[in-house]
Design an enzyme around this catalytic site. Structure first.
Site, PDB file in Angstrom:
ATOM      1  N   GLU A   1      11.835 -15.331 -61.641  1.00 27.25           N
ATOM      2  CA  GLU A   1      11.976 -14.105 -62.426  1.00 27.25           C
ATOM      3  C   GLU A   1      12.555 -12.996 -61.555  1.00 27.25           C
ATOM      4  O   GLU A   1      13.298 -12.146 -62.026  1.00 27.25           O
ATOM      5  CB  GLU A   1      10.620 -13.677 -62.999  1.00 27.25           C
ATOM      6  CG  GLU A   1      10.704 -12.488 -63.934  1.00 27.25           C
ATOM      7  CD  GLU A   1       9.429 -12.272 -64.727  1.00 27.25           C
ATOM      8  OE1 GLU A   1       9.043 -11.098 -64.889  1.00 27.25           O
ATOM      9  OE2 GLU A   1       8.817 -13.260 -65.180  1.00 27.25           O
TER      10      GLU A   1
ATOM     11  N   SER B   1       6.533 -10.059 -60.974  1.00 27.07           N
ATOM     12  CA  SER B   1       6.147 -11.463 -61.062  1.00 27.07           C
ATOM     13  C   SER B   1       7.275 -12.328 -60.495  1.00 27.07           C
ATOM     14  O   SER B   1       8.438 -12.136 -60.832  1.00 27.07           O
ATOM     15  CB  SER B   1       5.883 -11.853 -62.513  1.00 27.07           C
ATOM     16  OG  SER B   1       4.785 -11.146 -63.032  1.00 27.07           O
TER      17      SER B   1
ATOM     18  N   ARG C   1      12.417 -13.091 -71.249  1.00 27.31           N
ATOM     19  CA  ARG C   1      12.897 -12.597 -69.952  1.00 27.31           C
ATOM     20  C   ARG C   1      14.398 -12.823 -69.763  1.00 27.31           C
ATOM     21  O   ARG C   1      14.865 -13.152 -68.676  1.00 27.31           O
ATOM     22  CB  ARG C   1      12.107 -13.247 -68.803  1.00 27.31           C
ATOM     23  CG  ARG C   1      10.619 -12.958 -68.833  1.00 27.31           C
ATOM     24  CD  ARG C   1      10.320 -11.467 -68.705  1.00 27.31           C
ATOM     25  NE  ARG C   1       8.903 -11.190 -68.850  1.00 27.31           N
ATOM     26  CZ  ARG C   1       8.293 -10.860 -69.989  1.00 27.31           C
ATOM     27  NH1 ARG C   1       9.011 -10.730 -71.097  1.00 27.31           N
ATOM     28  NH2 ARG C   1       6.998 -10.641 -70.021  1.00 27.31           N
TER      29      ARG C   1
END
Length: 305
Positions: free
Chosen positions: A296, A226, A177
């Site tokens: 995130e 998320s 990520r």
């Protein structure tokens, strides 16, 4: 610098895109919260974007937003120039053989569909990501066993001075990520490589991804992607659940009861409600497990008291 001063500084560049001062951003995000941009700019094409950046005084901050699916805009708004790519220049997909080129405003789902229609496998995972190509590059987006790093060949980008860069896969510095390309680069195009596959099988995989997402995530709510990254060897939602945060509320914001790594705006939430709820969840998880969850979802702008 005021909105008027930013517009005045950009005037000599004779930009062809849209410049909107004091423009509301809430409706451009999935959470539907947040304050305005000092100036919102939608460039006509790559050259227009470069001209704006080269003309903009260096002290003016620049922020890029995409589809707003993984974003909290704080209630005080976003200072400086906010750039949102769109239109044909940044929203098209072309395919030659096994090579796919996509503008960074292309929704990930559209990219997956274009690859499937061309019989190219390897990009079906994008069907489960509710963002755009630009965001996928910046955060190495992934889902259902696939990640951007698996299929990316190179990316085009414009830097803060207006110069064009072409970044190889290695230049992107992908990790979980995350990509380590300089933060001031604005991605404009991505080149992917798929592999030949059976269209029916690829579409069946995309249907499976869609069904799994609809069954597990609160996609019909005002939500984002998320909220927290998965920690090493664990799942963020399990830690949130174990900390007793499923269904937790703050103002108009709530931890989803369906999937507790999602925050939702139940109606009337402020950005402060949503971000504050996320921070409360982080604190409770830290207290119960000793693990520090990392956001995130991207948070931008000025918080209000």
């Amino acid at each position: 610098m005021t909105s008027a001063a930013i517009l005045a500084a950009l005037e000599p560049a004779a930009l062809r895109g849209r410049l909107l001062p004091d423009h509301p951003l809430a409706d451009l995000t999935w959470f539907r919260v947040g304050g305005p941009a000092d100036v919102l700019f939608t460039p006509a094409d790559e050259e227009d974007l470069a001209a704006a950046l080269s003309a903009l005084p260096p002290e003016v901050p620049v922020t890029v937003i995409g589809l707003g699916s993984n974003l909290i805009v704080r209630d005080g708004g976003v200072p400086g120039l906010v750039i949102r790519l769109g239109g044909k220049a940044f929203g098209s997909v072309t395919i030659e053989g096994e090579t796919i080129r996509a503008g960074t405003a292309v929704p990930d789902m559209k990219l997956a569909r274009a690859a499937a229609e061309a019989g190219l496998d390897g990009l079906a995972f994008y069907r489960g990501i509710p963002g755009s190509v630009g965001g996928a590059l910046r955060m190495n987006a992934g889902a259902h066993g696939g990640e951007t790093t698996d299929v990316l060949v190179e990316a085009r980008a414009i830097d803060r001075s207006g110069a064009l860069h072409v970044l190889s896969h290695a230049d992107m510095g992908f990790a979980y990520r995350h990509c380590s390309a300089p933060a001031d680069l604005i991605f404009t195009q991505a080149t992917y490589r798929g592999r030949p596959g059976d269209r029916a099988a690829i579409e069946a995989e995309m249907d499976r991804v869609t069904a799994a997402r609809e069954a597990a995530q609160p996609i019909r709510e005002r939500t984002g992607g998320s909220t927290f990254k998965n920690p090493d060897g664990g799942k963020a939602w399990q830690l949130v659940d174990a900390a007793g945060c499923r269904g937790l509320t703050r103002g108009g914001a709530q931890v989803s009861e369906m999937h507790c790594n999602f925050l939702i705006n139940r109606g009337g939430a402020t950005a402060a409600d949503i971000e504050g709820l996320g921070e409360e969840v982080r604190a409770r998880v830290r207290e119960t497990s000793g693990i520090d969850l990392h956001w995130e979802i991207k948070r931008i702008g000025v918080a209000t008291r």
